[in-house]
Design a protein around this motif. Structure first.
Motif, PDB file in Angstrom:
ATOM      1  N   UNK A 157     -29.160 -52.538  28.342  1.00 51.54           N
ATOM      2  CA  UNK A 157     -29.821 -53.778  28.763  1.00 51.54           C
ATOM      3  C   UNK A 157     -30.999 -53.522  29.694  1.00 51.54           C
ATOM      4  N   UNK A 158     -31.318 -52.228  29.933  1.00 57.71           N
ATOM      5  CA  UNK A 158     -32.317 -51.912  30.947  1.00 57.71           C
ATOM      6  C   UNK A 158     -33.678 -52.533  30.649  1.00 57.71           C
ATOM      7  N   UNK A 159     -34.109 -52.481  29.388  1.00 56.32           N
ATOM      8  CA  UNK A 159     -35.402 -53.044  29.039  1.00 56.32           C
ATOM      9  C   UNK A 159     -35.443 -54.551  29.234  1.00 56.32           C
ATOM     10  N   UNK A 160     -34.398 -55.249  28.784  1.00 58.90           N
ATOM     11  CA  UNK A 160     -34.358 -56.700  28.921  1.00 58.90           C
ATOM     12  C   UNK A 160     -34.323 -57.119  30.381  1.00 58.90           C
ATOM     13  N   UNK A 161     -33.535 -56.394  31.195  1.00 56.00           N
ATOM     14  CA  UNK A 161     -33.427 -56.737  32.617  1.00 56.00           C
ATOM     15  C   UNK A 161     -34.751 -56.475  33.334  1.00 56.00           C
ATOM     16  N   UNK A 162     -35.365 -55.333  33.054  1.00 56.16           N
ATOM     17  CA  UNK A 162     -36.647 -55.016  33.702  1.00 56.16           C
ATOM     18  C   UNK A 162     -37.732 -56.002  33.288  1.00 56.16           C
ATOM     19  N   UNK A 163     -37.673 -56.488  32.035  1.00 56.25           N
ATOM     20  CA  UNK A 163     -38.685 -57.431  31.569  1.00 56.25           C
ATOM     21  C   UNK A 163     -38.506 -58.829  32.130  1.00 56.25           C
ATOM     22  N   UNK A 164     -37.383 -59.070  32.804  1.00 56.35           N
ATOM     23  CA  UNK A 164     -37.221 -60.359  33.471  1.00 56.35           C
ATOM     24  C   UNK A 164     -38.289 -60.566  34.545  1.00 56.35           C
ATOM     25  N   UNK A 325     -44.715 -68.111  29.396  1.00 54.56           N
ATOM     26  CA  UNK A 325     -43.303 -68.150  29.775  1.00 54.56           C
ATOM     27  C   UNK A 325     -42.411 -68.076  28.544  1.00 54.56           C
ATOM     28  N   UNK A 326     -42.743 -68.841  27.510  1.00 54.52           N
ATOM     29  CA  UNK A 326     -41.949 -68.838  26.278  1.00 54.52           C
ATOM     30  C   UNK A 326     -41.900 -67.445  25.668  1.00 54.52           C
ATOM     31  N   UNK A 327     -43.054 -66.794  25.570  1.00 55.83           N
ATOM     32  CA  UNK A 327     -43.091 -65.480  24.946  1.00 55.83           C
ATOM     33  C   UNK A 327     -42.441 -64.403  25.820  1.00 55.83           C
ATOM     34  N   UNK A 328     -42.484 -64.581  27.132  1.00 53.91           N
ATOM     35  CA  UNK A 328     -41.800 -63.620  28.004  1.00 53.91           C
ATOM     36  C   UNK A 328     -40.298 -63.671  27.766  1.00 53.91           C
ATOM     37  N   UNK A 329     -39.761 -64.875  27.539  1.00 49.61           N
ATOM     38  CA  UNK A 329     -38.331 -65.023  27.245  1.00 49.61           C
ATOM     39  C   UNK A 329     -38.004 -64.395  25.893  1.00 49.61           C
ATOM     40  N   UNK A 330     -38.842 -64.672  24.887  1.00 48.14           N
ATOM     41  CA  UNK A 330     -38.635 -64.087  23.556  1.00 48.14           C
ATOM     42  C   UNK A 330     -38.693 -62.565  23.626  1.00 48.14           C
ATOM     43  N   UNK A 331     -39.667 -62.048  24.354  1.00 47.12           N
ATOM     44  CA  UNK A 331     -39.830 -60.601  24.476  1.00 47.12           C
ATOM     45  C   UNK A 331     -38.635 -59.967  25.178  1.00 47.12           C
ATOM     46  N   UNK A 332     -38.097 -60.654  26.163  1.00 49.82           N
ATOM     47  CA  UNK A 332     -36.938 -60.154  26.898  1.00 49.82           C
ATOM     48  C   UNK A 332     -35.736 -59.994  25.962  1.00 49.82           C
ATOM     49  N   UNK A 333     -35.592 -60.918  25.022  1.00 52.90           N
ATOM     50  CA  UNK A 333     -34.503 -60.852  24.053  1.00 52.90           C
ATOM     51  C   UNK A 333     -34.776 -59.768  23.003  1.00 52.90           C
ATOM     52  N   UNK A 334     -36.048 -59.621  22.606  1.00 56.27           N
ATOM     53  CA  UNK A 334     -36.393 -58.743  21.483  1.00 56.27           C
ATOM     54  C   UNK A 334     -36.561 -57.282  21.865  1.00 56.27           C
ATOM     55  N   UNK A 335     -36.760 -56.981  23.153  1.00 60.47           N
ATOM     56  CA  UNK A 335     -37.156 -55.621  23.534  1.00 60.47           C
ATOM     57  C   UNK A 335     -36.079 -54.587  23.215  1.00 60.47           C
ATOM     58  N   UNK A 389     -45.717 -58.821  24.411  1.00 59.93           N
ATOM     59  CA  UNK A 389     -45.724 -57.370  24.550  1.00 59.93           C
ATOM     60  C   UNK A 389     -46.229 -56.865  25.883  1.00 59.93           C
ATOM     61  N   UNK A 390     -47.558 -56.814  26.082  1.00 60.83           N
ATOM     62  CA  UNK A 390     -48.113 -56.170  27.280  1.00 60.83           C
ATOM     63  C   UNK A 390     -47.616 -56.747  28.599  1.00 60.83           C
ATOM     64  N   UNK A 391     -47.398 -58.062  28.660  1.00 60.84           N
ATOM     65  CA  UNK A 391     -47.028 -58.691  29.930  1.00 60.84           C
ATOM     66  C   UNK A 391     -45.739 -58.129  30.495  1.00 60.84           C
ATOM     67  N   UNK A 392     -44.763 -57.869  29.637  1.00 55.12           N
ATOM     68  CA  UNK A 392     -43.474 -57.409  30.127  1.00 55.12           C
ATOM     69  C   UNK A 392     -43.238 -55.928  29.989  1.00 55.12           C
ATOM     70  N   UNK A 393     -43.619 -55.366  28.844  1.00 53.44           N
ATOM     71  CA  UNK A 393     -43.291 -53.968  28.566  1.00 53.44           C
ATOM     72  C   UNK A 393     -44.018 -53.027  29.529  1.00 53.44           C
ATOM     73  N   UNK A 394     -45.255 -53.355  29.907  1.00 54.97           N
ATOM     74  CA  UNK A 394     -46.022 -52.467  30.780  1.00 54.97           C
ATOM     75  C   UNK A 394     -45.310 -52.260  32.109  1.00 54.97           C
TER      76      UNK A 394
END
Length: 499
Positions: A157-164, A325-335, A389-394
């Motif tokens: 869950x590390x990626x999803x938690x960090x992307x929060x 905000x919507x895409x950050x939530x989607x990205x958090x689930x998808x990462x 992508x870039x907003x959270x993964x970076x």
């Protein structure tokens, strides 16, 4: 993400979710919040500045000096962020991750006091100092929060938690846009309360974060406290079998045995960190130079040209923040399903696509008025692509690509780079817009393309791997000739390498 947390166990899900919220509400939420509400009280603060100067000297300020004062108020925020980013590493090492976030709220409290009493004191200098202090707070929290959460989460869950962190940034942007509405705290008499409202998230963090555990990895590797580490793991993971995770932490501890925390400039001197540092610099710069801030800045004028009434532009602007905000939530689930590389490549590629259409729409707006609506659609689509992508993964890179001894320094470098780039983009955007006119997005297109290509060619996938496994893979990539020999696994071999 909540569903994934709850599947891992009710206790683990509950405590980990509370840790995410407590760290985020006083962390990256503050960054987004203090960044987004400033356009609302602009005219009121400029008027206050002019009235204060006239009361002191008997003469009003010239228009260009009023604009200069406002520019200083705005630009002191990223300047403070730069100071905070440089402060984050030493704080994280000496106080720990959780205590650093708590101590960081001192800057917020002081800033709120300055904002709240600035009008009564007749001092626009208090506003400037307050903006510098909230910038320092944002700079500290934006570096320590992903580090704290990434070290506290299980590997699956590390990626999803960090992307929060990206979710709370976007949530702060939306809340700042909403609170700054004329019907709420955007009223001419309420702007000191609007500026001082940053105190509320700070108080919420001070009330909740002390009840939650410190990073287990920090407790074991930095402090050498096995019992405290095990207690923190039990709170975060529940009553399950912790032997395997504790063994992985002990392996990482052995790899770091006898090493001291790296200093920022040392990251650039070691070949063993070459790929990590290059990825951090290239992708960290790309996130700030990809043109997302330009879309936000240009949105209001495009909305007005497209026929949106001036009084309604503020509501349309809230839609842009809601998209991120919507895409950050989607990205958090998808990462954790799609991986970091796919989201980064897809995000930058889509941004390049929408940016190209946006440029064509601006060029054709005089001949075909309907292209303005196409430009509006491209603004929303580009912000959606940035959020996926870039907003959270970076923000995950510094946590996952560096070991425990280099991670604080890497966060300092990443944070300083981000704030410097944000300052340069804010400073240079008016000149770019004037010089390139309808082609203003073309330089940012090049950045998006380069970001996608670099990710595809050089960034390793870290999904589902322990931090020790990531370190081993990066070591093989940095030393390809050595990788042809025996497999590099045991702690004894690790101690003999440059790591």
């Amino acid at each position: 993400m909540l569903h994934a947390l709850l599947r891992s166990g009710m206790i683990q899900g509950r405590i980990l979710l509370l840790t995410i919220c407590a760290a985020g509400i006083g962390g990256t939420f503050q960054f987004g919040y203090n960044l987004s509400f400033m356009p609302g009280p602009r005219s009121h603060i400029q008027e206050f500045t002019n009235e204060t100067w006239q009361a002191r000297t008997g003469e009003p300020l010239p228009d260009h000096l009023i604009l200069l004062m406002w520019s200083l108020i705005v630009s002191l925020y990223p300047l403070g962020g730069l100071f905070g980013a440089l402060l984050a590493g030493p704080l994280a090492i000496t106080l720990g991750r959780k205590k650093s976030l708590l101590v960081n709220n001192i800057f917020v409290v002081l800033a709120a006091i300055l904002f709240g009493f600035s009008r009564k004191a007749g001092s626009f200098e208090m506003i400037m100092l307050g903006r510098l202090l909230v910038g320092v707070s944002a700079g500290v929290s934006m570096n320590i929060q992903p580090m704290y959460l990434g070290e506290s989460a299980p590997k699956e869950l590390r990626g999803a938690v960090a992307m929060s962190s990206a979710i709370f940034t976007a949530l702060g942007i939306v809340m700042g846009q909403v609170v700054g509405l004329r019907e709420l705290l955007g009223d001419p008499q309420a702007w000191p309360l609007l500026l001082a409202s940053c105190l509320v998230p700070g108080v919420l963090q001070l009330a909740s974060l002390p009840l939650l555990p410190e990073s287990p990895r920090y407790l074991l590797i930095d402090c050498g406290d096995t019992e405290a580490c095990l207690a923190a793991l039990r709170r975060l993971r529940g009553s399950g079998d912790l032997a395997r995770e504790l063994e992985e932490l002990e392996e990482e501890r052995a790899a770091c045995q006898g090493c001291r925390a790296r200093r920022p400039w040392e990251l650039f001197q070691h070949r063993a960190l070459r790929r990590q540092v290059t990825s951090l610099v290239v992708l960290g710069s790309a996130m700030e130079l990809c043109g997302n801030d330009l879309m936000y800045a240009y949105a209001s004028s495009v909305f007005q040209k497209a026929g949106v009434p001036e009084a309604k532009v503020q509501y349309a602007t809230i839609g842009t923040g809601s998209c991120e905000l919507l895409m950050a939530i989607v990205s958090c689930v998808a990462v954790e399903r799609m991986g970091r590389r796919v989201l980064l490549i897809g995000g930058y590629s889509l941004m390049a696509c929408w940016g190209s259409i946006f440029t064509v729409a601006l060029c054709l707006q005089s001949s075909f008025p309907w292209t303005l609506y196409l430009a509006v659609a491209c603004i929303f689509a580009s912000i959606l692509s940035f959020g996926i992508g870039p907003a959270g993964v970076t923000g995950i890179l510094a946590t996952e690509l560096f070991d425990q001894m280099a991670r604080p320094a890497a966060c300092m470098v990443c944070g300083a780079l981000m704030w410097i780039m944000l300052f340069l983009v804010s400073l240079g955007f008016p000149f770019i817009m004037e010089a390139l006119s309808h082609f203003l997005y073309v330089p940012f297109l090049g950045v998006c393309v380069c970001g996608a290509i670099y990710t595809g060619l050089f960034l390793p996938e870290t999904k589902g791997k322990t931090l020790q496994e990531i370190s081993e893979e990066l070591h093989r990539l940095n030393f390809p000739r050595r990788a042809q020999g025996p497999t590099w696994r045991s702690p004894e071999v690790i101690q003999s390498t440059e790591l």
